[in-house]
Design a protein around this motif. Structure first.
Motif, PDB file in Angstrom:
ATOM      1  N   LEU A 110       0.825  -1.207   0.000  1.00 47.02           N
ATOM      2  CA  LEU A 110       0.000   0.000   0.000  1.00 47.02           C
ATOM      3  C   LEU A 110       0.861   1.260   0.000  1.00 47.02           C
ATOM      4  O   LEU A 110       0.500   2.265  -0.626  1.00 47.02           O
ATOM      5  N   THR A 111       1.990   1.210   0.696  1.00 47.01           N
ATOM      6  CA  THR A 111       2.893   2.364   0.708  1.00 47.01           C
ATOM      7  C   THR A 111       3.461   2.618  -0.679  1.00 47.01           C
ATOM      8  O   THR A 111       3.598   3.772  -1.104  1.00 47.01           O
ATOM      9  N   ARG A 112       3.787   1.546  -1.410  1.00 44.03           N
ATOM     10  CA  ARG A 112       4.281   1.723  -2.781  1.00 44.03           C
ATOM     11  C   ARG A 112       3.218   2.361  -3.665  1.00 44.03           C
ATOM     12  O   ARG A 112       3.520   3.237  -4.487  1.00 44.03           O
ATOM     13  N   LEU A 113       1.964   1.939  -3.498  1.00 39.47           N
ATOM     14  CA  LEU A 113       0.874   2.543  -4.266  1.00 39.47           C
ATOM     15  C   LEU A 113       0.726   4.019  -3.913  1.00 39.47           C
ATOM     16  O   LEU A 113       0.529   4.869  -4.789  1.00 39.47           O
ATOM     17  N   LEU A 114       0.818   4.321  -2.617  1.00 39.20           N
ATOM     18  CA  LEU A 114       0.695   5.703  -2.170  1.00 39.20           C
ATOM     19  C   LEU A 114       1.800   6.563  -2.760  1.00 39.20           C
ATOM     20  O   LEU A 114       1.551   7.680  -3.236  1.00 39.20           O
ATOM     21  N   ARG A 115       3.025   6.063  -2.750  1.00 39.60           N
ATOM     22  CA  ARG A 115       4.149   6.826  -3.301  1.00 39.60           C
ATOM     23  C   ARG A 115       3.944   7.113  -4.785  1.00 39.60           C
ATOM     24  O   ARG A 115       4.262   8.202  -5.271  1.00 39.60           O
ATOM     25  N   GLU A 131       3.634  10.851  -6.420  1.00 39.66           N
ATOM     26  CA  GLU A 131       4.506  11.331  -7.493  1.00 39.66           C
ATOM     27  C   GLU A 131       3.693  11.811  -8.689  1.00 39.66           C
ATOM     28  O   GLU A 131       4.050  12.793  -9.345  1.00 39.66           O
ATOM     29  N   ALA A 132       2.586  11.119  -8.966  1.00 42.02           N
ATOM     30  CA  ALA A 132       1.762  11.481 -10.120  1.00 42.02           C
ATOM     31  C   ALA A 132       0.873  12.685  -9.833  1.00 42.02           C
ATOM     32  O   ALA A 132       0.531  13.442 -10.742  1.00 42.02           O
ATOM     33  N   GLN A 133       0.484  12.861  -8.554  1.00 37.42           N
ATOM     34  CA  GLN A 133      -0.414  13.952  -8.162  1.00 37.42           C
ATOM     35  C   GLN A 133       0.210  14.741  -7.011  1.00 37.42           C
ATOM     36  O   GLN A 133      -0.289  14.726  -5.885  1.00 37.42           O
ATOM     37  N   PRO A 134       1.304  15.442  -7.253  1.00 37.06           N
ATOM     38  CA  PRO A 134       2.008  16.135  -6.159  1.00 37.06           C
ATOM     39  C   PRO A 134       1.214  17.274  -5.538  1.00 37.06           C
ATOM     40  O   PRO A 134       1.542  17.724  -4.440  1.00 37.06           O
ATOM     41  N   ASP A 135       0.166  17.746  -6.208  1.00 31.26           N
ATOM     42  CA  ASP A 135      -0.614  18.870  -5.688  1.00 31.26           C
ATOM     43  C   ASP A 135      -1.836  18.407  -4.913  1.00 31.26           C
ATOM     44  O   ASP A 135      -2.701  19.211  -4.576  1.00 31.26           O
ATOM     45  N   ALA A 136      -1.932  17.124  -4.613  1.00 29.89           N
ATOM     46  CA  ALA A 136      -3.136  16.593  -3.962  1.00 29.89           C
ATOM     47  C   ALA A 136      -2.865  16.151  -2.532  1.00 29.89           C
ATOM     48  O   ALA A 136      -3.372  15.141  -2.079  1.00 29.89           O
ATOM     49  N   GLU A 137      -2.069  16.935  -1.784  1.00 35.60           N
ATOM     50  CA  GLU A 137      -1.716  16.536  -0.418  1.00 35.60           C
ATOM     51  C   GLU A 137      -2.908  16.576   0.519  1.00 35.60           C
ATOM     52  O   GLU A 137      -3.135  15.683   1.312  1.00 35.60           O
ATOM     53  N   GLY A 138      -3.669  17.662   0.463  1.00 29.57           N
ATOM     54  CA  GLY A 138      -4.795  17.805   1.382  1.00 29.57           C
ATOM     55  C   GLY A 138      -6.109  17.591   0.681  1.00 29.57           C
ATOM     56  O   GLY A 138      -6.185  17.028  -0.408  1.00 29.57           O
ATOM     57  N   ARG A 139      -7.168  18.050   1.295  1.00 26.50           N
ATOM     58  CA  ARG A 139      -8.490  17.953   0.690  1.00 26.50           C
ATOM     59  C   ARG A 139      -8.604  19.024  -0.387  1.00 26.50           C
ATOM     60  O   ARG A 139      -8.198  20.155  -0.187  1.00 26.50           O
ATOM     61  N   LEU A 140      -9.204  18.666  -1.507  1.00 30.13           N
ATOM     62  CA  LEU A 140      -9.340  19.621  -2.593  1.00 30.13           C
ATOM     63  C   LEU A 140     -10.617  20.437  -2.480  1.00 30.13           C
ATOM     64  O   LEU A 140     -10.831  21.366  -3.230  1.00 30.13           O
ATOM     65  N   SER A 141     -11.472  20.067  -1.549  1.00 29.17           N
ATOM     66  CA  SER A 141     -12.685  20.851  -1.320  1.00 29.17           C
ATOM     67  C   SER A 141     -13.007  20.803   0.159  1.00 29.17           C
ATOM     68  O   SER A 141     -12.633  19.868   0.864  1.00 29.17           O
TER      69      SER A 141
END
Length: 202
Positions: free
Chosen positions: A180-185, A189-199
């Motif tokens: 799961l950690t590999r999937l998260l990483r 990497e693919a969505q670096p701007d999606a750290e927090g909630r987007l709404s």
């Protein structure tokens, strides 16, 4: 010999999870197998193994969010308030952050963050004071009551999470955690701007 973690183990976990309380009366969600079969019927290029993993993760996440929401509700706080408490605790003693830092961490607008802090301050979970070294800057600090709420929520979550993983050995938990950690990483990497909630979820 340690049994390898497989999809049947994952499905067994899912079956023990409570259904979302807001499901329509009489509604029965199709099983993973039924959903994948329907997707394959309508979309020939579907990889059933990929879909099984993704759909299982989505369902597990949804049910876990319901369970956590019920736990925080018994403590008189919302999931949104829990996120603020968590951010302050993770920041380390003395558990203080600026509203702007919190907003960025949680992916909220400044206005939404202000609204959330106002509510939590009125409940005694945080305080909001002017920075003595910079009177323009506001500091949000975790109170004793707020930290106690966080600790109690963690105790409840620990019991729930241990029950969730009770059928997995230590080695199986390690393998699952690594995968799961590999999937998260990869997603990070693919969505670096999606750290927090987007709404705002308030």
């Amino acid at each position: 010999m340690t049994k390898n973690f497989n999809a049947n183990d994952f499905r067994a976990i899912l079956r023990r999870m409570p259904e979302p309380s807001d499901a329509p009366a009489g509604h029965s969600e199709p099983s993973l197998e039924e959903q994948i079969a329907a997707y394959q019927r309508e979309f020939r290029d579907l990889d059933p193994q990929v879909e099984q993993v993704v759909s299982a993760l989505q369902r597990l996440n949804r049910r876990m969010n319901v369970a956590y929401g019920r736990q925080t509700a018994t403590l008189g706080i919302s999931n949104a308030e829990w996120e603020v408490l968590k951010a302050l605790v993770v920041s380390g003693a003395p558990y203080r952050m600026g509203p702007g830092e919190l907003a960025k961490r949680l992916g909220l607008t400044p206005a939404a963050m202000t609204h959330r802090i106002d509510r939590m301050a009125s409940e005694g979970l945080v305080t909001r004071e002017r920075d003595e070294t910079n009177r323009v800057r506001v500091i949000v600090e975790l109170t004793h009551e707020g930290r106690e709420k966080w600790l109690e929520a963690m105790r409840m979550a620990s019991v729930f999470e241990e029950d969730l993983l009770q059928d997995l050995s230590g080695e199986q938990r390690r393998i699952l955690g690594d995968a799961l950690t590999r999937l998260l990483r990869r997603v990070e990497e693919a969505q670096p701007d999606a750290e927090g909630r987007l709404s705002d979820l308030d």
